[in-house]
Design a protein around this motif. Sequence first.
Motif, PDB file in Angstrom:
ATOM      1  N   ALA A 145       0.676  -0.956  -0.478  1.00  0.00           N
ATOM      2  CA  ALA A 145      -0.065   0.029  -0.218  1.00  0.00           C
ATOM      3  C   ALA A 145       1.259   1.413   0.031  1.00  0.00           C
ATOM      4  CB  ALA A 145      -1.015  -0.145   1.607  1.00  0.00           C
ATOM      5  N   GLY A 146       0.783   2.313  -0.832  1.00  0.00           N
ATOM      6  CA  GLY A 146       0.802   3.425  -0.682  1.00  0.00           C
ATOM      7  C   GLY A 146       1.692   3.824  -2.318  1.00  0.00           C
ATOM      8  N   LEU A 147       1.483   5.120  -2.405  1.00  0.00           N
ATOM      9  CA  LEU A 147       2.875   5.360  -3.643  1.00  0.00           C
ATOM     10  C   LEU A 147       3.789   5.968  -3.353  1.00  0.00           C
ATOM     11  CD1 LEU A 147       2.587   5.448  -6.636  1.00  0.00           C
ATOM     12  CD2 LEU A 147       1.411   7.918  -6.422  1.00  0.00           C
ATOM     13  N   PRO A 148       5.782   5.175  -3.264  1.00  0.00           N
ATOM     14  CA  PRO A 148       6.131   6.088  -3.076  1.00  0.00           C
ATOM     15  C   PRO A 148       6.477   7.511  -3.913  1.00  0.00           C
ATOM     16  CG  PRO A 148       6.408   4.146  -4.361  1.00  0.00           C
ATOM     17  CD  PRO A 148       5.293   4.354  -3.669  1.00  0.00           C
ATOM     18  N   GLY A 149       7.240   8.686  -3.120  1.00  0.00           N
ATOM     19  CA  GLY A 149       8.046   9.895  -3.588  1.00  0.00           C
ATOM     20  C   GLY A 149       7.319  10.699  -2.381  1.00  0.00           C
ATOM     21  N   GLU A 150       6.829  10.547  -1.428  1.00  0.00           N
ATOM     22  CA  GLU A 150       5.953  11.839  -0.714  1.00  0.00           C
ATOM     23  C   GLU A 150       5.026  11.473   1.109  1.00  0.00           C
ATOM     24  OE1 GLU A 150       2.658  15.337  -0.938  1.00  0.00           O
ATOM     25  OE2 GLU A 150       3.703  14.801  -2.501  1.00  0.00           O
ATOM     26  N   PRO A 151       6.718  10.848   2.184  1.00  0.00           N
ATOM     27  CA  PRO A 151       5.901  10.340   2.752  1.00  0.00           C
ATOM     28  C   PRO A 151       5.501  10.412   3.804  1.00  0.00           C
ATOM     29  CG  PRO A 151       8.551  10.675   2.162  1.00  0.00           C
ATOM     30  CD  PRO A 151       7.528  10.982   1.506  1.00  0.00           C
ATOM     31  N   GLU A 152       4.658  11.580   3.731  1.00  0.00           N
ATOM     32  CA  GLU A 152       3.699  12.666   4.650  1.00  0.00           C
ATOM     33  C   GLU A 152       2.394  12.691   3.475  1.00  0.00           C
ATOM     34  OE1 GLU A 152       5.824  15.684   2.293  1.00  0.00           O
ATOM     35  OE2 GLU A 152       6.795  13.845   2.396  1.00  0.00           O
ATOM     36  N   ASP A 153       2.229  11.956   2.929  1.00  0.00           N
ATOM     37  CA  ASP A 153       1.118  11.878   2.458  1.00  0.00           C
ATOM     38  C   ASP A 153       0.390  10.750   2.672  1.00  0.00           C
ATOM     39  OD1 ASP A 153      -1.240  12.057   0.824  1.00  0.00           O
ATOM     40  OD2 ASP A 153       0.072  10.670  -1.359  1.00  0.00           O
ATOM     41  N   THR A 154      -0.700  11.058   3.746  1.00  0.00           N
ATOM     42  CA  THR A 154      -1.759   9.771   4.591  1.00  0.00           C
ATOM     43  C   THR A 154      -3.165   9.499   3.940  1.00  0.00           C
ATOM     44  OG1 THR A 154      -2.832  11.207   5.434  1.00  0.00           O
ATOM     45  CG2 THR A 154      -0.596  10.838   6.647  1.00  0.00           C
ATOM     46  N   GLN A 155      -3.174   9.501   2.450  1.00  0.00           N
ATOM     47  CA  GLN A 155      -4.458   9.271   1.575  1.00  0.00           C
ATOM     48  C   GLN A 155      -4.225   8.162   1.391  1.00  0.00           C
ATOM     49  OE1 GLN A 155      -6.046  12.440  -0.763  1.00  0.00           O
ATOM     50  NE2 GLN A 155      -5.382  14.511   0.017  1.00  0.00           N
ATOM     51  N   ALA A 156      -5.122   7.568   1.199  1.00  0.00           N
ATOM     52  CA  ALA A 156      -4.917   5.748   0.811  1.00  0.00           C
ATOM     53  C   ALA A 156      -5.693   5.853  -0.771  1.00  0.00           C
ATOM     54  CB  ALA A 156      -6.511   5.211   1.768  1.00  0.00           C
ATOM     55  N   ARG A 157      -5.011   6.258  -1.794  1.00  0.00           N
ATOM     56  CA  ARG A 157      -5.015   6.114  -3.051  1.00  0.00           C
ATOM     57  C   ARG A 157      -4.500   5.108  -3.880  1.00  0.00           C
ATOM     58  NH1 ARG A 157      -7.831  10.948  -4.325  1.00  0.00           N
ATOM     59  NH2 ARG A 157      -8.455  12.781  -2.814  1.00  0.00           N
ATOM     60  N   PHE A 158      -3.445   4.364  -3.265  1.00  0.00           N
ATOM     61  CA  PHE A 158      -2.646   3.216  -4.073  1.00  0.00           C
ATOM     62  C   PHE A 158      -2.391   2.191  -3.929  1.00  0.00           C
ATOM     63  CE2 PHE A 158       1.264   1.429  -5.990  1.00  0.00           C
ATOM     64  CZ  PHE A 158       0.998   1.861  -7.008  1.00  0.00           C
ATOM     65  N   ILE A 159      -2.763   0.799  -4.266  1.00  0.00           N
ATOM     66  CA  ILE A 159      -2.340  -0.053  -3.986  1.00  0.00           C
ATOM     67  C   ILE A 159      -1.659  -0.859  -5.148  1.00  0.00           C
ATOM     68  CG2 ILE A 159      -4.536  -1.109  -3.740  1.00  0.00           C
ATOM     69  CD1 ILE A 159      -3.817  -3.010  -1.358  1.00  0.00           C
ATOM     70  N   GLU A 160      -0.796  -1.767  -4.591  1.00  0.00           N
ATOM     71  CA  GLU A 160      -0.405  -2.616  -5.567  1.00  0.00           C
ATOM     72  C   GLU A 160      -0.085  -4.507  -4.969  1.00  0.00           C
ATOM     73  OE1 GLU A 160       3.477  -1.234  -8.431  1.00  0.00           O
ATOM     74  OE2 GLU A 160       4.871  -2.210  -6.016  1.00  0.00           O
ATOM     75  N   ALA A 161      -0.070  -5.154  -6.420  1.00  0.00           N
ATOM     76  CA  ALA A 161      -0.429  -6.430  -6.011  1.00  0.00           C
ATOM     77  C   ALA A 161       0.595  -7.166  -6.887  1.00  0.00           C
ATOM     78  CB  ALA A 161      -1.882  -7.382  -5.739  1.00  0.00           C
ATOM     79  N   ARG A 162       1.059  -8.167  -6.390  1.00  0.00           N
ATOM     80  CA  ARG A 162       1.761  -9.144  -7.638  1.00  0.00           C
ATOM     81  C   ARG A 162       1.126 -10.358  -7.868  1.00  0.00           C
ATOM     82  NH1 ARG A 162       6.863  -7.438  -8.628  1.00  0.00           N
ATOM     83  NH2 ARG A 162       8.008  -6.272  -7.256  1.00  0.00           N
TER      84      ARG A 162
END
Length: 258
Positions: free
Chosen positions: A77-94
């Motif tokens: 969970a979480g899109l890299p690049g802005e550690p202070e961003d707490t909005q739940a907008r990205f999840i990635e699965a293999r």
Amino acid sequence: MRIATWNVNSVRQRLDHLLGYLGAVAPDVLCLQELKCTDDSFPRQEIEAAGYHCNVHGQKGFNGVAILSRRPVEATAGLPGEPEDTQARFIEARVPDGGGEILVASIYLPNGNPVGTDKYPYKLRFMDRLAAHARQRLAEGATLVLAGDYNVIPDRRDAADPEAWVHDALFLPETRERYRTLVSLGLTDALRATTDHAGVYSFWDYQAGAWQRNKGIRIDHLLLSSRAADRLVDVTIDKDMRAAEKPSDHVPVRIDLR
């Protein structure tokens, strides 16, 4: 393999619609956006009973993304690049795929309105972060599917009334430029790989009879790496879901891959 994306606009309010969709369409993977609930309040039990594993990145009251899959997957969970961003907008699965895997992301890109506030710069930063992440995944040779509610109208043909959107964050030149930048990394807009037709929409506002008048826009997209695009068989927009009782304002979009 069938992969679908759907901004469900409150998973608990649309649970019956969701379970019906899983039963009727039987996607191997379903990416959900705008859950509007925390992980603890996600209706995991009902969805698991329908035969799906749940990977959830929730948030109270708004946002929230999930990946439902027929087989267990490894998710982050979480899109890299802005550690202070707490909005739940990205999840990635293999997602296991024969002897390999497909990397599937569920994305709820920021709306960006009102444009004159800090919401629009946040949208643009998120898009820059998404492009950087996609570039890295492509460099790794991933078979990649970036699915979700992008809150981007890519082209005039993707809106029934383009002039109504010219000052909106979804259609501003800076927004569309960043979308083109993302695609130019080597990604394919799955829908546009199958048709050039206008009048193909995935969202109809609740206001002003937009659904009844077919005043829609296309903002839900699946972007495919070359390895995924080479396997593309079909793209379907499940438009009939918008006619359901108390529907989401978005409808599912799905692809079938060989």
